[in-house]
Design a protein around this motif. Sequence first.
Motif, PDB file in Angstrom:
ATOM      1  N   ALA A  55      -1.838   3.048  -9.155  1.00 49.56           N
ATOM      2  CA  ALA A  55      -3.026   3.109 -10.005  1.00 49.56           C
ATOM      3  C   ALA A  55      -2.947   2.092 -11.139  1.00 49.56           C
ATOM      4  O   ALA A  55      -3.939   1.427 -11.456  1.00 49.56           O
ATOM      5  N   VAL A  56      -1.770   1.947 -11.725  1.00 46.26           N
ATOM      6  CA  VAL A  56      -1.593   0.954 -12.792  1.00 46.26           C
ATOM      7  C   VAL A  56      -1.787  -0.454 -12.232  1.00 46.26           C
ATOM      8  O   VAL A  56      -2.473  -1.288 -12.838  1.00 46.26           O
TER       9      VAL A  56
ATOM     10  N   THR B 249      -9.825  -0.919  -3.120  1.00 51.09           N
ATOM     11  CA  THR B 249      -9.297  -0.557  -1.803  1.00 51.09           C
ATOM     12  C   THR B 249      -7.867  -0.061  -1.928  1.00 51.09           C
ATOM     13  O   THR B 249      -7.487   0.937  -1.303  1.00 51.09           O
ATOM     14  N   LEU B 250      -7.070  -0.746  -2.721  1.00 51.84           N
ATOM     15  CA  LEU B 250      -5.687  -0.341  -2.944  1.00 51.84           C
ATOM     16  C   LEU B 250      -5.622   1.071  -3.525  1.00 51.84           C
ATOM     17  O   LEU B 250      -4.831   1.906  -3.086  1.00 51.84           O
ATOM     18  N   LEU B 251      -6.485   1.340  -4.474  1.00 55.81           N
ATOM     19  CA  LEU B 251      -6.529   2.660  -5.094  1.00 55.81           C
ATOM     20  C   LEU B 251      -6.987   3.737  -4.100  1.00 55.81           C
ATOM     21  O   LEU B 251      -6.412   4.820  -4.036  1.00 55.81           O
TER      22      LEU B 251
ATOM     23  N   VAL C 173     -11.196  -9.676  -5.926  1.00 51.90           N
ATOM     24  CA  VAL C 173     -10.013  -9.047  -6.527  1.00 51.90           C
ATOM     25  C   VAL C 173     -10.339  -7.610  -6.941  1.00 51.90           C
ATOM     26  O   VAL C 173      -9.533  -6.697  -6.733  1.00 51.90           O
ATOM     27  N   VAL C 174     -11.518  -7.384  -7.501  1.00 57.48           N
ATOM     28  CA  VAL C 174     -11.919  -6.025  -7.885  1.00 57.48           C
ATOM     29  C   VAL C 174     -12.027  -5.146  -6.636  1.00 57.48           C
ATOM     30  O   VAL C 174     -11.540  -4.005  -6.628  1.00 57.48           O
TER      31      VAL C 174
ATOM     32  N   VAL D 214      -4.875   6.994  -2.783  1.00 59.92           N
ATOM     33  CA  VAL D 214      -5.383   8.363  -2.939  1.00 59.92           C
ATOM     34  C   VAL D 214      -5.440   9.053  -1.568  1.00 59.92           C
ATOM     35  O   VAL D 214      -5.087  10.224  -1.433  1.00 59.92           O
ATOM     36  N   ALA D 215      -5.873   8.338  -0.531  1.00 60.73           N
ATOM     37  CA  ALA D 215      -6.004   8.915   0.815  1.00 60.73           C
ATOM     38  C   ALA D 215      -4.647   9.247   1.419  1.00 60.73           C
ATOM     39  O   ALA D 215      -4.533  10.181   2.203  1.00 60.73           O
ATOM     40  N   SER D 216      -3.605   8.501   1.058  1.00 59.51           N
ATOM     41  CA  SER D 216      -2.283   8.737   1.645  1.00 59.51           C
ATOM     42  C   SER D 216      -1.536   9.872   0.945  1.00 59.51           C
ATOM     43  O   SER D 216      -0.441  10.241   1.361  1.00 59.51           O
TER      44      SER D 216
END
Length: 139
Positions: A5-6, A130-132, A124-125, A136-138
């Motif tokens: 998240a960071v 997507t990374l976040l 990038v945003v 969360v999904a994992s």
Amino acid sequence: MGAVAVLAGITAFGGMLAVLAGTYGLHQARRVRATGVRVQALVKRRPGAAHEEPAPPRPLLQFVTEDDRVMEVVSPVPATRRHPLNHGDNVLVSYDPADPRNVVVHGRDRPGPERAFIAGGALVVLFSLTLLLVAVASR
């Protein structure tokens, strides 16, 4: 999850800065083109450049403001084969009366770099979101 998240937040912040920088650049160019003072500017070599050397990519532009100040600014656009900026040429520019160093050269607009900043920042945003979402999904 916390570290992801960071990382996503820092990445999104960097992307938003790129979007804002590109948007600001496009806005400034449009504003100066629309409301600036139009004058003819003389293209000059930069000091110290020899006559036999190839012209620098961004020569000086010299013009006189409405209040009779002589300004010399580095061209905001580079010379190209299609649109050379040769020593002694005259080009039409618009300048911001509040800050005459802010110049737009008519007919040589290059919004590409600003649009690239906007597109790159948006990507990038999206990557950070997507990374976040994956993090969360994992969980």
